[in-house]
Design an enzyme around this catalytic site. Structure first.
Site, PDB file in Angstrom:
ATOM      1  N   LYS A  48       0.978  -1.207  -0.044  1.00  0.00           N
ATOM      2  CA  LYS A  48      -0.101   0.081  -0.128  1.00  0.00           C
ATOM      3  C   LYS A  48       0.998   1.243   0.188  1.00  0.00           C
ATOM      4  O   LYS A  48       1.498   1.683   1.140  1.00  0.00           O
ATOM      5  CB  LYS A  48      -0.974   0.059   1.078  1.00  0.00           C
ATOM      6  CG  LYS A  48      -2.212   1.071   0.843  1.00  0.00           C
ATOM      7  CD  LYS A  48      -2.499   1.930   2.047  1.00  0.00           C
ATOM      8  CE  LYS A  48      -1.501   2.873   2.565  1.00  0.00           C
ATOM      9  NZ  LYS A  48      -1.639   4.253   1.795  1.00  0.00           N
ATOM     10  N   GLU A  94      10.345   1.755  10.005  1.00  0.00           N
ATOM     11  CA  GLU A  94      11.075   2.738   9.712  1.00  0.00           C
ATOM     12  C   GLU A  94      10.546   3.976   9.754  1.00  0.00           C
ATOM     13  O   GLU A  94       9.914   4.314   9.040  1.00  0.00           O
ATOM     14  CB  GLU A  94      11.643   2.470   7.981  1.00  0.00           C
ATOM     15  CG  GLU A  94      12.088   1.044   7.721  1.00  0.00           C
ATOM     16  CD  GLU A  94      13.663   1.065   8.267  1.00  0.00           C
ATOM     17  OE1 GLU A  94      14.122   2.109   8.527  1.00  0.00           O
ATOM     18  OE2 GLU A  94      14.374  -0.006   8.329  1.00  0.00           O
ATOM     19  N   CYS A 115      13.635  11.315   5.909  1.00  0.00           N
ATOM     20  CA  CYS A 115      13.892  10.619   7.237  1.00  0.00           C
ATOM     21  C   CYS A 115      15.161  10.930   7.637  1.00  0.00           C
ATOM     22  O   CYS A 115      15.655  11.178   9.120  1.00  0.00           O
ATOM     23  CB  CYS A 115      13.278   9.514   7.503  1.00  0.00           C
ATOM     24  SG  CYS A 115      14.137   8.336   6.364  1.00  0.00           S
ATOM     25  N   GLU A 126      10.344  16.584  13.750  1.00  0.00           N
ATOM     26  CA  GLU A 126      10.893  16.539  12.394  1.00  0.00           C
ATOM     27  C   GLU A 126      10.767  17.695  11.537  1.00  0.00           C
ATOM     28  O   GLU A 126       9.344  17.759  11.409  1.00  0.00           O
ATOM     29  CB  GLU A 126      10.528  15.256  12.044  1.00  0.00           C
ATOM     30  CG  GLU A 126      11.216  14.517  10.922  1.00  0.00           C
ATOM     31  CD  GLU A 126      10.917  13.259  10.270  1.00  0.00           C
ATOM     32  OE1 GLU A 126       9.488  12.989  10.462  1.00  0.00           O
ATOM     33  OE2 GLU A 126      11.394  12.393   9.877  1.00  0.00           O
TER      34      GLU A 126
HETATM   35  P1  NAP Z   1       2.619   8.587   7.286  1.00  0.00           P
HETATM   36  O1  NAP Z   1       1.594   9.703   7.477  1.00  0.00           O
HETATM   37  O2  NAP Z   1       2.951   7.965   8.587  1.00  0.00           O
HETATM   38  O3  NAP Z   1       2.316   7.601   6.202  1.00  0.00           O
HETATM   39  C1  NAP Z   1       3.070   6.626   5.654  1.00  0.00           C
HETATM   40  C2  NAP Z   1       2.156   5.535   5.228  1.00  0.00           C
HETATM   41  O4  NAP Z   1       1.184   4.806   6.172  1.00  0.00           O
HETATM   42  C3  NAP Z   1       1.213   6.151   3.917  1.00  0.00           C
HETATM   43  O5  NAP Z   1       1.175   4.981   3.017  1.00  0.00           O
HETATM   44  C4  NAP Z   1      -0.080   6.367   4.538  1.00  0.00           C
HETATM   45  O6  NAP Z   1      -1.332   6.240   3.823  1.00  0.00           O
HETATM   46  C5  NAP Z   1      -0.142   5.254   5.447  1.00  0.00           C
HETATM   47  N1  NAP Z   1      -0.897   5.198   6.589  1.00  0.00           N
HETATM   48  C6  NAP Z   1      -1.365   6.640   7.328  1.00  0.00           C
HETATM   49  N2  NAP Z   1      -2.200   6.398   8.542  1.00  0.00           N
HETATM   50  C7  NAP Z   1      -2.237   4.878   8.560  1.00  0.00           C
HETATM   51  C8  NAP Z   1      -3.042   4.173   9.553  1.00  0.00           C
HETATM   52  N3  NAP Z   1      -3.652   4.537  10.394  1.00  0.00           N
HETATM   53  N4  NAP Z   1      -2.822   2.760   9.004  1.00  0.00           N
HETATM   54  C9  NAP Z   1      -2.416   2.407   8.149  1.00  0.00           C
HETATM   55  N5  NAP Z   1      -1.575   3.086   7.311  1.00  0.00           N
HETATM   56  C10 NAP Z   1      -1.505   4.411   7.548  1.00  0.00           C
HETATM   57  O7  NAP Z   1       4.139   9.241   6.859  1.00  0.00           O
HETATM   58  P2  NAP Z   1       4.216  10.053   5.602  1.00  0.00           P
HETATM   59  O8  NAP Z   1       3.657  11.589   6.089  1.00  0.00           O
HETATM   60  O9  NAP Z   1       3.835   9.601   4.513  1.00  0.00           O
HETATM   61  O10 NAP Z   1       5.675   9.984   5.497  1.00  0.00           O
HETATM   62  C11 NAP Z   1       6.610  11.029   6.201  1.00  0.00           C
HETATM   63  C12 NAP Z   1       7.277  10.147   7.424  1.00  0.00           C
HETATM   64  O11 NAP Z   1       8.056   8.861   7.055  1.00  0.00           O
HETATM   65  C13 NAP Z   1       8.395  10.983   8.182  1.00  0.00           C
HETATM   66  O12 NAP Z   1       8.198  10.948   9.609  1.00  0.00           O
HETATM   67  C14 NAP Z   1       9.795  10.432   7.581  1.00  0.00           C
HETATM   68  O13 NAP Z   1      10.662  10.520   8.770  1.00  0.00           O
HETATM   69  C15 NAP Z   1       9.084   8.905   7.632  1.00  0.00           C
HETATM   70  N6  NAP Z   1      10.278   8.151   6.915  1.00  0.00           N
HETATM   71  C16 NAP Z   1      11.022   7.200   7.577  1.00  0.00           C
HETATM   72  C17 NAP Z   1      11.875   6.510   6.671  1.00  0.00           C
HETATM   73  C18 NAP Z   1      12.763   5.587   7.343  1.00  0.00           C
HETATM   74  O14 NAP Z   1      13.348   4.749   6.443  1.00  0.00           O
HETATM   75  N7  NAP Z   1      12.983   5.815   8.546  1.00  0.00           N
HETATM   76  C19 NAP Z   1      11.940   6.796   5.238  1.00  0.00           C
HETATM   77  C20 NAP Z   1      11.125   7.666   4.576  1.00  0.00           C
HETATM   78  C21 NAP Z   1      10.230   8.224   5.382  1.00  0.00           C
HETATM   79  P3  NAP Z   1      -2.160   7.627   3.367  1.00  0.00           P
HETATM   80  O15 NAP Z   1      -0.903   8.163   2.317  1.00  0.00           O
HETATM   81  O16 NAP Z   1      -3.062   7.348   2.744  1.00  0.00           O
HETATM   82  O17 NAP Z   1      -2.019   8.634   4.340  1.00  0.00           O
END
Ligand code: NAP
Length: 489
Positions: A186, A262, A296, A393
């Site tokens: 997803k 992650e 990230c 962040e």
């Molecule tokens: P996010 O809001 O947590 O969303 C990530 C994924 O999870 C998306 O596919 C999102 O779908 C889905 N999601 C959101 N709420 C959910 C729920 N309740 N149940 C299941 N899935 C759910 O994060 P983001 O804003 O896309 O990404 C930015 C974050 O990712 C930052 O904090 C960054 O640091 C972190 N990141 C970490 C790494 C690492 O390797 N550590 C790498 C890249 C990014 P939707 O799009 O539909 O909301």
């Protein structure tokens, strides 16, 4: 000025399948469609299928059905499918990069770098597929034999974010395929196109139907929660925010799923007085500005020895202030838009809070008027303790610079965060480098370099940045179980 025409843009968007990919078939979503927009213009690019919970269940059904055959599939062939997909991605680098820039905003040059980086996980894991090994040993008492073998975990749910639309997928899909797991993927709703293009490439590379199932959805929680509770699912691998990671861990506890998390970061970038300051500024530009600061691994705070802090901040401000901001498809652009208005407002609020507490903007400090979600590259000096952007962040092109007096203080401030993904360290003193590296509470360290990502290395964090490793020899272990056999001779 852009050398890419509107019809060219339209063509790469049109070429991507827009449906769900389930059991080897492309089909519509039960909830209709969801819109994908270009963050540089705020205009819609296209519509893709919107999955309902029944679609998600069908995707898991397909993954479960394909599981036993795929687990038996010869590792060499699993590897060769990945290798063919790697080659197809490289051949289509230009169109995939354009697609990524259109849906995510990063400049074309950076999209090309991500396409190469993302493809590399498929090449790396194509090589790892044939290196899944067990052990045979004599029991300490000399009587029995101890045999261990590695087996695929089983059906996985892979959830990815919008900031690296391809690589965050291949980093999970590559090892899952290599290990013999089937999966439901997803992607983020804001950037589904790169993943849809990848699914098509894997299909064309010969991946059997049902091994990879892809659902795009406007309601992530509603769609995935029933899968996480389903007893047939065996693993959840998530890349995204710490907040959502927490929620998913709670859900996954009911089913005792294997987990890889992650999550977010708050990377310190430490520059000692003995460092090559010019090299540190170059490294800082990469650590801060790669992906418009939406990584990230992005350096979130710059801790610089008092003796060189002013020089560092001024040089960084000069370089960041001269970066060309604009739509990523245009020539020479180095800084694209942020992903959406929420993200831009968050960045603006963090800068306003810091300035309100006494920080000085050496350059930038403002959102851009007009279409798209642009924010000027910003360097803040004299950032006081207590400013929110030192804890949160930032996820944008903002670099707060602070001074420190000695090594102990540098380590203390670097570790003063709930996160623990990566730290950057600049020094020319090897003894100091190793001393400080050992004391840093992070899963990764960039030593005299501003980027750590490499498909051959174990990427991942500690503390609230999560657990598990992606890439390197460790990456495939996340998709393997160890079975031990006590052998009576
Ligand atoms: P996010 O809001 O947590 O969303 C990530 C994924 O999870 C998306 O596919 C999102 O779908 C889905 N999601 C959101 N709420 C959910 C729920 N309740 N149940 C299941 N899935 C759910 O994060 P983001 O804003 O896309 O990404 C930015 C974050 O990712 C930052 O904090 C960054 O640091 C972190 N990141 C970490 C790494 C690492 O390797 N550590 C790498 C890249 C990014 P939707 O799009 O539909 O909301």
């Amino acid at each position: 000025m852009s050398t890419i025409s509107a019809p060219q843009e339209q063509r790469v968007v049109d070429q991507v399948p827009k449906q769900l990919y389930i059991g080897g078939e492309w089909r519509d979503g039960a909830k209709g469609t969801l819109s994908v927009e270009d963050p540089a213009t705020g205009e819609p690019l296209c519509e893709v299928a919107d999955a309902a919970t029944d679609d998600a269940k069908a995707a898991l059904d397909a993954a479960v059905e394909a599981g036993p055959e795929w687990a038996k599939h010869p590792p060499r062939e699993r590897g060769e499918i990945l290798r063919r997909a790697f080659e197809a991605i490289i051949e289509r680098e230009d169109e995939l990069a354009l697609l990524m820039t259109l849906e995510m905003g990063k400049p074309i040059k950076e999209s090309k770098a991500e396409v190469a980086y993302g493809a590399e996980f498929l090449r790396w894991f194509s090589e790892q597929a044939v290196r899944i090994e067990g052990r045979y040993g004599v029991a300490p008492n000399g009587q029995g034999r101890l045999l261990t073998m590695k087996q695929p975990v089983g059906p996985c749910l892979l959830i990815t974010p919008w900031n690296f639309p391809l690589a965050m997928g291949t980093r999970k899909i590559g090892p899952a395929i290599a290990a013999g797991c089937t999966m439901v993927v997803k992607p983020a709703q804001q950037t589904p196109l790169s993943m849809l293009a990848l699914a098509k490439i894997l299909e064309e590379a010969g991946l059997p139907g049902g091994v990879l199932n892809l659902i795009t959805a406007s309601s992530a929680g509603e769609t995935t929660a029933p899968l996480i509770k389903d007893r047939r699912l065996r693993k959840l691998s998530f890349t995204g925010s710490t907040e959502v990671g927490h929620k998913l861990m709670e859900q996954a506890s009911e089913n005792l799923l294997r987990l890889s998390m992650e999550l977010g970061g708050n990377a310190p970038f430490i520059v000692f007085e003995d460092a090559d300051v010019d090299a540190a500024v170059q490294g800082a530009l990469i650590a801060k500005m790669r992906n418009i600061g939406e990584a990230c691994t992005a350096a979130n705070r710059f801790h610089v020895a008092d003796g060189v802090a002013d020089q560092f901040a001024e040089e960084l401000a000069e370089k960041m202030g001269s970066m060309k901001v604009g739509r990523g498809t245009e020539d020479g652009i180095e800084v694209g838009p942020l992903i959406d208005d929420n993200q831009r407002t968050k960045v603006s609020d963090l800068v306003e809070d810091a300035v309100g507490r006494g920080a000085r903007a050496l350059v930038g400090g403002h959102a851009r008027d007009g279409a798209g979600y642009f924010y000027d590259p910003t360097v803040l000096a004299d950032v006081p303790e207590g400013a929110h952007l030192l804890r949160d962040e930032i996820f944008g092109p903002v670099a707060p610079v602070m001074g420190f007096t000695d090594e102990d203080e540098a380590v203390a401030v670097a570790n003063d965060t709930e996160y623990g993904l990566v730290a950057y360290l600049y020094t020319s003193d090897l003894k100091r480098a190793l001393r400080v590296v050992e004391r840093l509470e992070t899963g990764m360290v960039g030593l005299n370099q501003g980027m750590v990502s490499n498909a051959a290395a174990p990427f991942g964090g500690i503390k609230h940045s999560g657990f598990g490793r992606e890439g390197g020899p460790e990456g495939i272990e996340e998709y393997l179980e160890t079975k031990y056999v006590a052998v009576n001779l």
